[in-house]
Design a protein around this motif. Sequence first.
Motif, mmCIF file in Angstrom:
data_model
loop_
_atom_site.group_PDB
_atom_site.id
_atom_site.type_symbol
_atom_site.label_atom_id
_atom_site.label_comp_id
_atom_site.label_asym_id
_atom_site.label_seq_id
_atom_site.Cartn_x
_atom_site.Cartn_y
_atom_site.Cartn_z
ATOM 1 N N ALA A 241 48.611 37.608 41.398
ATOM 2 C CA ALA A 241 48.020 36.456 40.723
ATOM 3 C C ALA A 241 47.712 35.329 41.691
ATOM 4 C CB ALA A 241 48.959 35.950 39.633
ATOM 5 N N MET A 242 46.736 34.544 41.298
ATOM 6 C CA MET A 242 46.398 33.299 41.977
ATOM 7 C C MET A 242 46.738 32.140 41.036
ATOM 8 S SD MET A 242 44.920 33.973 44.955
ATOM 9 C CE MET A 242 43.795 35.022 45.866
ATOM 10 N N SER B 133 40.213 25.290 43.416
ATOM 11 C CA SER B 133 39.814 26.697 43.499
ATOM 12 C C SER B 133 38.320 26.769 43.772
ATOM 13 C CB SER B 133 40.155 27.424 42.194
ATOM 14 O OG SER B 133 39.584 26.757 41.084
ATOM 15 N N TRP C 214 49.287 31.971 45.812
ATOM 16 C CA TRP C 214 49.121 33.369 45.424
ATOM 17 C C TRP C 214 50.441 34.117 45.533
ATOM 18 C CZ3 TRP C 214 50.499 36.030 49.728
ATOM 19 C CH2 TRP C 214 50.184 35.499 50.988
ATOM 20 N N ASN D 186 47.767 47.240 39.176
ATOM 21 C CA ASN D 186 46.402 46.830 38.836
ATOM 22 C C ASN D 186 46.059 47.159 37.392
ATOM 23 O OD1 ASN D 186 45.975 45.805 41.368
ATOM 24 N ND2 ASN D 186 44.765 47.535 42.121
ATOM 25 N N ARG E 83 44.589 38.978 39.686
ATOM 26 C CA ARG E 83 43.681 39.322 40.770
ATOM 27 C C ARG E 83 43.991 40.721 41.311
ATOM 28 N NH1 ARG E 83 40.792 34.914 43.022
ATOM 29 N NH2 ARG E 83 40.062 33.813 41.185
ATOM 30 N N GLU F 298 43.765 43.977 43.459
ATOM 31 C CA GLU F 298 43.282 44.139 44.825
ATOM 32 C C GLU F 298 43.884 45.414 45.404
ATOM 33 O OE1 GLU F 298 41.232 44.209 47.310
ATOM 34 O OE2 GLU F 298 40.963 42.022 47.171
#
Length: 328
Positions: free
Chosen positions: A126-127, A229, A255, A277, A297, A299
Amino acid sequence: MQPDRRSVLAGFATLGAAAFAPARAQQGWPSQVIRVVVPFTPGGSTDVLARLIAHKLEQVIPGKGFVIENRPGAGGMTAAGQVAKADPDGHTLMMGHIGTLAFAPSLYPNVPYDPVKDFQPIALVAMVPNILAINPKLPARTLGEFIAYAKANPGKLNYSSGGQGSAAHIATAYLAYRAGIDAVHVPYRGTAPSVNDLVAGNVQFTLTGGPAVLPLAEGGQLRVLGVASRERVGFAPELPTLAEEGLPGFEAVQWYGVVAPAKTPRAIVDRLNREINASLSQPDFAAALARDGAIARPETPDGFGQLIASELTLWRDVITRAGIKAAE
């Protein structure tokens, strides 16, 4: 000289063993409880995210379960140093954070780990975009007005953070540096007291995570001027970015992501990455993140590794140029 049949077969056996080693590692995993180490006390964002991830993984990875281990100390470096030295067998994970993986090497001498060499990135989770909040008694309703007022009163404004060398400290110092503001840092023991004193007017501004300031802004106790952001955020779409308000390219986002000791088998890394994910795409998980001002997020492991490396470089430059110290 032609190799004999026994040598050829032995060679094939060796190649076969090497090819299937990752598969065997995954098939025999997990063989014990998987520990998810949190380098901070219970209740904070790192802890909350670790528990959400562990709960989701327990539902899809059969075995002996997951356990959260909170190991606070030295700004997260104690736990990170221990995880870096743990067996790379897929049974020890850590919920990494921008502080332990990107800030610490530039803030402290003798950090007991290398964020790039000693960890295997698994998944970015996460951000959390930081939000600029000011005391509403300040005569400013936009970022431009705030910067103009601060420049007209050099050294007279104080900004708060949850501690010396904390994410809020570095983000706000970065803001002051980019905006050309001369302000005084006032560290507190945690985000809550730092925001309480902002409401009381003992300090005038801070740049910190949304959950700490947005409810107070809705009640009129604080005024929020922008989000740090690249793009506007879904949980506060009306809030402009600081970049569009006058600081081009400005970004200061916390993050969080899961890492393991270096040399953890790739098959295990890929399995964990897939499952994490998949969890991030589930509506209930996204909603839980949004309540904490976080954005999911997904990735790849390699993509997360590239983020860690780039953030190390970015914040080393920021910390050096802004003269930020871990202790004063």
